[in-house]
Design an enzyme around this catalytic site. Structure first.
Site, PDB file in Angstrom:
ATOM      1  N   LYS A 149     -16.175   1.555  -5.312  1.00  0.00           N
ATOM      2  CA  LYS A 149     -16.989   0.384  -5.019  1.00  0.00           C
ATOM      3  C   LYS A 149     -18.329   0.842  -4.434  1.00  0.00           C
ATOM      4  CE  LYS A 149     -13.510  -3.160  -4.179  1.00  0.00           C
ATOM      5  NZ  LYS A 149     -13.076  -4.208  -3.240  1.00  0.00           N
ATOM      6  N   GLU A 158      -0.515  -7.327  -5.171  1.00  0.00           N
ATOM      7  CA  GLU A 158      -1.519  -6.280  -5.324  1.00  0.00           C
ATOM      8  C   GLU A 158      -0.943  -5.001  -4.722  1.00  0.00           C
ATOM      9  OE1 GLU A 158      -6.174  -6.045  -4.666  1.00  0.00           O
ATOM     10  OE2 GLU A 158      -5.081  -5.924  -2.760  1.00  0.00           O
ATOM     11  N   ALA A 166     -10.773   3.848   4.479  1.00  0.00           N
ATOM     12  CA  ALA A 166     -10.646   2.388   4.382  1.00  0.00           C
ATOM     13  C   ALA A 166     -10.351   1.774   5.758  1.00  0.00           C
ATOM     14  CB  ALA A 166      -9.558   2.018   3.378  1.00  0.00           C
ATOM     15  N   ARG A 178       0.855  -1.191   0.000  1.00  0.00           N
ATOM     16  CA  ARG A 178       0.000   0.000   0.000  1.00  0.00           C
ATOM     17  C   ARG A 178       0.884   1.232   0.000  1.00  0.00           C
ATOM     18  NH1 ARG A 178      -3.338  -0.680   4.439  1.00  0.00           N
ATOM     19  NH2 ARG A 178      -4.577  -1.976   3.069  1.00  0.00           N
TER      20      ARG A 178
END
Length: 175
Positions: A90, A117, A129, A55
């Site tokens: 989303k 990812e 988040a 991240r």
């Protein structure tokens, strides 16, 4: 190196933090079962994109795309898939840019590619988040349902704030 390159070019810190994690075996098994696969090592490697996660958090939304472009131009990284949850959030309101990439892992003279990812987001998106994860992750569906509307609304507020901070930065840079 990416942070140094961008920070030198724009005369400001671009990356606020970089974090990484390797998914725990029990999480891998749960995810494989949820997706309808037998929890085996082979299935984990071939079916999951996020066993390794990175991240990158930055201050401004345009920096997200600058970082992504540099990563996509790296000759040793192979882009598999890009998911832009900033341009198309989303349903929950979650926003982030995800790059699924194969990266080389070198052991002596052998090179093996591993799927990773990479999530790139702003500090505000990262805050949302984190709160969403705290409130909703592995919780009772009824508890989650009560918070969903508020979280979705707060996501819109955070998105607006990101836009305003970017405009403020651009305004100050012109001074």
């Amino acid at each position: 190196m990416i942070d140094f390159k961008l920070s030198s070019k724009y005369n400001r810190t671009v990356m606020q933090k970089v974090e990484h994690r390797i998914k725990h075996a029990d999480s891998i098994a749960r995810k494989l079962i949820k997706k309808g696969y037998t929890p085996t090592f082979e299935n984990a490697i071939s079916k999951l994109n996020d066993i390794i996660g990175i991240r990158i958090v930055c201050l401004y939304s345009d920096d997200v795309y600058k970082i992504a472009e540099i990563l996509k131009q790296q000759k040793d990284l192979l882009l598999i898939k890009e998911k832009d949850y900033i341009k198309t959030p989303k349903k929950s309101g979650y926003q982030s840019l995800h790059l699924i990439m194969d990266i080389p892992l070198i052991y002596n003279t052998d090179t093996e590619y591993q799927r990773v990812e990479i999530q790139i987001r702003t500090v505000a998106m990262d805050f949302w988040a984190g709160v969403d994860n705290h409130i909703c992750y592995k919780k009772d569906p009824e508890e989650i349902k009560r918070a969903e509307t508020d979280l979705k609304n707060y996501s819109a507020v955070i998105s607006k704030m990101d836009e305003q901070m970017l405009e403020l930065r651009k305004k100050v840079e012109k001074m």
